[in-house]
Design a protein around this motif. Structure first.
Motif, PDB file in Angstrom:
ATOM      1  N   GLY A   1       0.806  -1.218   0.000  1.00  0.00           N
ATOM      2  CA  GLY A   1       0.000   0.000   0.000  1.00  0.00           C
ATOM      3  C   GLY A   1       0.833   1.258   0.000  1.00  0.00           C
ATOM      4  O   GLY A   1       0.500   2.245  -0.654  1.00  0.00           O
ATOM      5  N   GLU A   2       1.955   1.253   0.751  1.00  0.00           N
ATOM      6  CA  GLU A   2       2.816   2.426   0.789  1.00  0.00           C
ATOM      7  C   GLU A   2       3.390   2.730  -0.589  1.00  0.00           C
ATOM      8  O   GLU A   2       3.437   3.879  -1.025  1.00  0.00           O
ATOM      9  N   LEU A   3       3.804   1.674  -1.317  1.00  0.00           N
ATOM     10  CA  LEU A   3       4.341   1.849  -2.660  1.00  0.00           C
ATOM     11  C   LEU A   3       3.252   2.347  -3.613  1.00  0.00           C
ATOM     12  O   LEU A   3       3.488   3.221  -4.451  1.00  0.00           O
ATOM     13  N   TYR A   4       2.037   1.815  -3.474  1.00  0.00           N
ATOM     14  CA  TYR A   4       0.932   2.248  -4.329  1.00  0.00           C
ATOM     15  C   TYR A   4       0.613   3.728  -4.131  1.00  0.00           C
ATOM     16  O   TYR A   4       0.341   4.459  -5.095  1.00  0.00           O
ATOM     17  N   GLN A   5       0.638   4.177  -2.876  1.00  0.00           N
ATOM     18  CA  GLN A   5       0.339   5.585  -2.626  1.00  0.00           C
ATOM     19  C   GLN A   5       1.406   6.497  -3.226  1.00  0.00           C
ATOM     20  O   GLN A   5       1.113   7.589  -3.717  1.00  0.00           O
ATOM     21  N   ALA A   6       2.679   6.046  -3.184  1.00  0.00           N
ATOM     22  CA  ALA A   6       3.750   6.827  -3.808  1.00  0.00           C
ATOM     23  C   ALA A   6       3.521   6.941  -5.313  1.00  0.00           C
ATOM     24  O   ALA A   6       3.719   8.005  -5.912  1.00  0.00           O
ATOM     25  N   LEU A   7       3.095   5.837  -5.959  1.00  0.00           N
ATOM     26  CA  LEU A   7       2.809   5.874  -7.395  1.00  0.00           C
ATOM     27  C   LEU A   7       1.589   6.747  -7.685  1.00  0.00           C
ATOM     28  O   LEU A   7       1.533   7.435  -8.707  1.00  0.00           O
TER      29      LEU A   7
ATOM     30  N   LEU B   1      12.611   0.904 -24.609  1.00  0.00           N
ATOM     31  CA  LEU B   1      13.527   0.228 -23.691  1.00  0.00           C
ATOM     32  C   LEU B   1      12.867  -0.098 -22.361  1.00  0.00           C
ATOM     33  O   LEU B   1      13.409  -0.893 -21.588  1.00  0.00           O
ATOM     34  N   GLY B   2      11.720   0.520 -22.053  1.00  0.00           N
ATOM     35  CA  GLY B   2      11.113   0.353 -20.737  1.00  0.00           C
ATOM     36  C   GLY B   2      10.768  -1.089 -20.423  1.00  0.00           C
ATOM     37  O   GLY B   2      11.159  -1.633 -19.385  1.00  0.00           O
ATOM     38  N   LEU B   3      10.021  -1.754 -21.322  1.00  0.00           N
ATOM     39  CA  LEU B   3       9.627  -3.140 -21.063  1.00  0.00           C
ATOM     40  C   LEU B   3      10.817  -4.085 -21.139  1.00  0.00           C
ATOM     41  O   LEU B   3      10.815  -5.133 -20.495  1.00  0.00           O
ATOM     42  N   SER B   4      11.834  -3.729 -21.925  1.00  0.00           N
ATOM     43  CA  SER B   4      13.052  -4.542 -21.941  1.00  0.00           C
ATOM     44  C   SER B   4      13.720  -4.528 -20.570  1.00  0.00           C
ATOM     45  O   SER B   4      14.197  -5.566 -20.075  1.00  0.00           O
ATOM     46  N   ILE B   5      13.759  -3.361 -19.925  1.00  0.00           N
ATOM     47  CA  ILE B   5      14.311  -3.264 -18.571  1.00  0.00           C
ATOM     48  C   ILE B   5      13.418  -4.007 -17.587  1.00  0.00           C
ATOM     49  O   ILE B   5      13.907  -4.700 -16.682  1.00  0.00           O
TER      50      ILE B   5
ATOM     51  N   THR C   1       7.330   1.868 -14.571  1.00  0.00           N
ATOM     52  CA  THR C   1       7.396   1.723 -16.027  1.00  0.00           C
ATOM     53  C   THR C   1       6.065   1.250 -16.591  1.00  0.00           C
ATOM     54  O   THR C   1       5.580   1.769 -17.609  1.00  0.00           O
ATOM     55  N   LEU C   2       5.434   0.263 -15.924  1.00  0.00           N
ATOM     56  CA  LEU C   2       4.162  -0.267 -16.419  1.00  0.00           C
ATOM     57  C   LEU C   2       3.064   0.799 -16.359  1.00  0.00           C
ATOM     58  O   LEU C   2       2.274   0.940 -17.297  1.00  0.00           O
ATOM     59  N   VAL C   3       3.001   1.562 -15.257  1.00  0.00           N
ATOM     60  CA  VAL C   3       1.973   2.608 -15.132  1.00  0.00           C
ATOM     61  C   VAL C   3       2.220   3.720 -16.154  1.00  0.00           C
ATOM     62  O   VAL C   3       1.293   4.219 -16.786  1.00  0.00           O
ATOM     63  N   SER C   4       3.497   4.119 -16.338  1.00  0.00           N
ATOM     64  CA  SER C   4       3.821   5.170 -17.310  1.00  0.00           C
ATOM     65  C   SER C   4       3.406   4.752 -18.713  1.00  0.00           C
ATOM     66  O   SER C   4       2.821   5.537 -19.462  1.00  0.00           O
ATOM     67  N   ASN C   5       3.708   3.489 -19.101  1.00  0.00           N
ATOM     68  CA  ASN C   5       3.304   3.004 -20.424  1.00  0.00           C
ATOM     69  C   ASN C   5       1.787   2.973 -20.553  1.00  0.00           C
ATOM     70  O   ASN C   5       1.230   3.318 -21.605  1.00  0.00           O
ATOM     71  N   ALA C   6       1.098   2.555 -19.485  1.00  0.00           N
ATOM     72  CA  ALA C   6      -0.362   2.470 -19.545  1.00  0.00           C
ATOM     73  C   ALA C   6      -0.970   3.848 -19.793  1.00  0.00           C
ATOM     74  O   ALA C   6      -1.874   4.005 -20.619  1.00  0.00           O
TER      75      ALA C   6
END
Length: 663
Positions: A357-363, A464-468, A400-405
């Motif tokens: 939850g802490e990580l989710y709130q930061a995102l 390069l995002g998904l490659s990383i 990376t996944l959220v940014s791409n979405a």
């Protein structure tokens, strides 16, 4: 088949050639690229900084003429108001006209004095204002005499004074002299603007030419880095080939102990060469991660400074294109360096137990504004399931996944979910975006691949995002799955292990809303940066934003300067300083002197665990190089807003200084 002795000797010879050629070629390539690049960046920074005072002076002169024009127009309007209210009293005979007349008449001498002070450096204007003062005195005395006559002797006495035409003759002369004063200031302002535009155009030409050359050199340098990586891979392939041929030699020389011992020595030598090559690669990546980001940091800050000083439409458009080029270089460099660090083994997972939850709130705090600007909904699950993983690497994957979405979603929204599935927690990033065709799903993790973008065409990002992400998932030994339907969106899901023992971390609370800042004094900032070019560029940008900035190159200089700063509000510091000092040490030392609540922004090009494992601090913001000027300003405002929300003194909104410069 060659004899075993010859095969083994050939493998060892290839290993020696690979190990001997790699370091020399790599360092020569870096020298050829970095030295001209740094010289160009230095020249551009020097030219921009040398013209910065001229731009500020021209801007100040333009603002001064505007003040004079405004004061003169205000004087003209007040004279007209006084005459209008006096005439109204004479015509209507009502006492309520006297009060606004007397207020306007009392303000006229003050306004005239204000105009004279503003034009004290112009003899021509002073002579004109002296004549104007005499004419205004005549007019004021005529109006006062008329009002007094009307009050004490009646309308006939007032009309007798009016028939002398004293006030009637004075008013046109007054208006002409005021208009002449305004016209002179308009001419001065036009000359100042022309001079400023000339300086701006010269600065723009220098900045654009230098940026184009720097970009070409950077592309060449990146190509050389990729070539170095390929050489390292060829070295590893040579090691594998040597091992295979050694095995063949062992099969043929099973009964020859001396030859077998010799083959083992060759294999050990090959392994040591590979280890040394890997260490060299890691050392190069650590150096490149900092040194290549420093010039980009300088470019980003200078670009932000120029955008605040330049108002010509063509110039603004050119700077916007330059900013896009800097952003493209930054994204490509960061992606290549991240891939190189992962492949070289420089990134080591450090798993721990924490609440998701802490990580989710930061995102949520990071991406809510970005989604809102696109008109998208960004929904985050409030559940705080406990997981066992490397927090910083997991955060990089989800970011990376959220940014791409968000990037590939035009309508609808993006949703971040966490679901308990017994022994694991399923983390999902769900979007309503364009979707991925089934035949392209196997390729989305490949370098430089983007869905729906053909090779050699204009693209947003470099794929390069998904490659990383794929490399980080493999490094963490996790499972990543994707489901997608064209036109309906995609879902990326990740399975995370739970802690060995049950853990119940406290639910992370949403970040408090940012409050409006009170407009008070300019914030006092201590800037600490050991690189002179980055320090000058950062100082110029912050000073241009209206902050009071004190710059230092080391912890010792910073501590000496701190004693001379009354009411220090914030520190902006690089992480890696000279003589193995760090920005974290500086912040700790300054807080011992100023108090634990002293706000700080820590800027770094380092992505090692020393940075990612810094303790959570509500008065600290950590930013990665190269940092855009707007992002630095956002972090400072965020810290100021937090201070204002906690009940402390809020500093002046630096955006006011920005608007003043742009006007």
């Amino acid at each position: 088949m060659r004899p075993p002795d010859e095969a083994l000797a050939a493998a060892q010879d290839r290993l020696r050639r690979s190990g001997r050629n790699l370091p020399g070629g790599l360092w020569v390539a870096l020298a050829l690229v970095l030295l001209p690049f740094l010289v160009l960046i230095g020249l551009q920074a020097s030219q921009a900084l040398s013209r910065f005072p001229q731009l500020l002076h021209s801007q100040a002169q333009a603002m001064h003429t505007i003040d004079v024009i405004y004061s003169a127009q205000n004087l003209k309007a007040t004279l007209q108001d006084a005459e209008r209210w006096q005439r109204g009293y004479l015509l209507a005979g009502q006492a309520e006209y006297l009060e606004p007349y007397r207020i306007a008449a009392s303000e006229i001498p003050q306004l005239l004095a204000q105009v004279k002070r503003a034009t004290a450096d112009d003899p021509e204007q002073q002579q004109r204002l002296t004549d104007l003062e005499r004419a205004i005195g005549v007019k004021l005395r005529e109006m006062s005499a008329t009002v007094d006559a009307y009050e004490h002797q009646g309308l006939a006495a007032a009309q007798q004074i009016i028939r002398t035409n004293t006030g009637l003759d004075a008013m046109p002369s007054i208006m002409r002299q005021i208009d002449a004063t305004i016209g002179t200031e308009m001419q001065i302002r036009a000359r100042n603007l022309a001079q400023r535009n000339g300086n701006e155009e010269s600065s723009i030409r220098i900045a654009i030419v230098s940026s184009v050359i720097a970009f070409l050199l950077m592309v060449f340098g990146i190509a050389m880095v990729i070539l170095a990586f390929r050489n390292a891979r060829r070295l590893e392939a040579a090691v594998l080939e040597g091992a295979r041929q050694t095995a063949e030699a062992n099969e043929h020389l099973r009964n020859a102990n001396r030859a077998l011992a010799h083959a083992r020595q060759g294999a050990e030598h090959a392994r040591q060469s590979a280890d040394l090559a890997n260490v060299d690669k890691s050392r190069f990546l650590a150096t490149a991660s900092h040194d290549l980001r420093q010039p980009l940091q300088t470019l980003a800050l200078l670009n932000g400074t120029l955008r605040r000083l330049i108002s010509l439409p063509d110039a603004v458009e050119a700077l916007a294109l330059q900013e896009q080029s800097i952003g493209a270089m930054t994204r490509l460099l960061n992606g290549l360096l991240d891939i190189g660090k992962i492949e070289s083994g420089a990134v080591k997972p450090e798993p721990a137990d924490f609440g998701i939850g802490e990580l989710y709130q930061a995102l949520r705090r990071e991406f809510a504004g970005i989604a809102r600007e696109k008109g998208l909904e960004f929904d985050v699950d409030a559940a705080n399931h406990a997981v066992h993983c490397d927090r910083s690497l997991l955060e990089q994957i989800l970011r990376t996944l959220v940014s791409n979405a968000i990037k590939y979603t035009r309508t609808g929204g993006v949703h971040l979910r966490a679901r308990d599935e017994g022994t694991v927690v399923r983390v999902e990033v769900i979007d309503t975006g364009v979707g991925i065709p089934a035949d392209q799903l196997p390729h989305i993790y490949e370098e430089f691949f983007q869905v729906g973008v053909r090779a050699n065409t204009t693209r947003e990002g470099y794929g390069l995002g998904l490659s990383i992400v794929r490399r980080l998932v493999k490094l963490l030994d996790l499972e990543l799955a994707v489901q997608s339907e064209v036109g309906r969106g995609s879902t990326f899901s990740l399975l995370l292990p739970k802690p060995a023992a049950a853990a119940h971390p406290a639910l992370a609370l949403p970040a408090p809303p940012v409050r409006a800042l009170a407009r008070r004094r300019a914030a006092r900032i201590l800037l600490v940066e050991d690189d002179p070019q980055v320090r000058r560029a950062t100082h110029a940008f912050l000073a241009g934003e209206g902050f009071s900035v004190t710059a230092a190159g080391s912890i010792t200089e910073a501590l000496q300067s701190a004693g001379q700063i009354k009411g220090l509000d914030l520190i902006v510091t690089d992480y890696h300083l000279a003589d193995a000092e760090t920005g974290a040490q500086l912040i700790a030392s300054m807080r011992e002197l100023q108090g634990a609540r002293l706000n700080a922004v820590l800027i770094t090009g380092d992505t090692t665990s020393a940075i990612t494992n810094l303790p959570r601090d509500p008065h600290l913001r950590v930013a990665s190089k190269p940092l855009k000027a707007e992002e630095l300003l956002r972090l400072i405002r965020e810290l100021q807003a937090d201070e204002a929300g906690a009940g402390g003194l809020a500093d002046a909104d630096p955006g006011g200084a920005t608007r003043a410069l742009q006007s």
